[in-house]
Design an enzyme around this catalytic site. Structure first.
Site, PDB file in Angstrom:
ATOM      1  N   PRO A   2       4.632  -4.322   5.811  1.00 51.41           N
ATOM      2  CA  PRO A   2       5.358  -4.222   4.540  1.00 51.41           C
ATOM      3  C   PRO A   2       5.990  -5.564   4.180  1.00 51.41           C
ATOM      4  CG  PRO A   2       5.854  -2.344   5.948  1.00 51.41           C
ATOM      5  CD  PRO A   2       5.070  -3.317   6.788  1.00 51.41           C
ATOM      6  N   GLU A   3       5.770  -5.998   2.943  1.00 50.52           N
ATOM      7  CA  GLU A   3       6.337  -7.251   2.483  1.00 50.52           C
ATOM      8  C   GLU A   3       7.448  -6.956   1.482  1.00 50.52           C
ATOM      9  OE1 GLU A   3       3.160  -9.875   1.303  1.00 50.52           O
ATOM     10  OE2 GLU A   3       2.110  -9.629   3.202  1.00 50.52           O
TER      11      GLU A   3
END
Length: 269
Positions: A2-3
């Site tokens: 996840p960014e």
């Protein structure tokens, strides 16, 4: 992994459902995450969630006299569920808030559940983070100044959280394409005009990804369990050998710092 957009999507979902609620209980099923879950976390009952903020890829749950610091790691997700929902194999942490439960699922156990009394930005994990890319602090002049002493490729520069925080691999690829900048170009060689285009591209790319609910890669879902769909709109990421959506040239792939880079050799000279 996840960014920033995925973490921001999660933050917004959690803030809507949890802000103002009183913590009624805590369950730690597995304390051996990336860092051991501190015993202070077990004493959160009775505190009120004042706000949920984000710093880079970290979520900060403001409990008044301190902050719960949450990180999704490589494959983690946070979901809001009804109380009594049976825990699955990789459900390691619950924060109970009356008629709802915030649950961390983390198959690889690279995530984090930490506690700090006082200012969360003083925590060693946050103290040296760089500029927030969606803030006013990241502007063309600031980016130009940040890049002057760096010979590293601009793609790797964007992924250095000590300079600009949270952009990540997917969105660095996409931002450089939008800005028409070759990912191998040395950061210090960016002109003032390059920096103007790149700042706009970073902000536009991240905002578009947030609106789309992020990118669903492997295990990521938002706080409501919904999958993001930004991956359907990629210009270059994971499109090696396919035609550029802008000019028709074939997208190329290379490795930079052991991470995959995708670019159009025609649009990004």
């Amino acid at each position: 992994m996840p960014e920033l957009p995925e973490v921001e999507v999660t933050r917004r979902g959690l803030a809507t459902q949890l802000t103002g609620r009183v913590i009624s209980g805590v369950a730690v099923r597995e304390a051996r995450l990336r860092w051991p879950v501190p015993r202070d976390v077990l004493a959160l009952a009775g505190r009120t969630v004042k706000a949920i903020r984000r710093r880079g890829k970290y979520l900060l749950v403001d409990c008044g006299d301190g902050h719960l610091i949450l990180h999704l790691g490589m494959s983690g997700s946070l979901r809001v569920l009804p109380p009594g929902t049976p825990a699955q194999k990789h459900d390691h942490f619950d924060l109970v808030l009356g008629d709802r439960v915030l649950r961390l699922r983390d198959p690889r156990r690279f995530g984090a559940v930490l506690w700090i009394a006082g200012d969360p930005h003083a925590h060693p994990l946050l103290a040296h983070l760089g500029v927030e890319p969606l803030s006013r602090a990241l502007n063309p002049r600031r980016l130009h100044a940040l890049t002057r002493a760096h010979r590293t490729a601009i793609k790797q520069f964007l992924m250095d959280g000590r300079r600009i925080v949270g952009v990540g691999n997917i969105y660095a690829n996409e931002s450089l394409f939008r800005a028409r900048i070759n990912p191998r170009k040395a950061a210090q060689r960016l002109s003032a005009r390059d920096c103007e285009r790149l700042v706009k591209s970073i902000k536009d790319t991240l905002r578009a990804a947030i609106r789309a609910g992020g990118s669903t890669l492997r295990d990521f879902v938002g706080a409501d369990g919904a999958a993001g769909y930004f991956q359907q709109r990629y210009w270059v990421y994971d499109r090696a050998g396919k035609k550029c959506r802008r000019c028709g040239a074939l997208i190329r792939k290379l490795l930079q710092g052991q991470r995959s880079t995708y670019y159009c050799p025609s649009c990004q000279r």
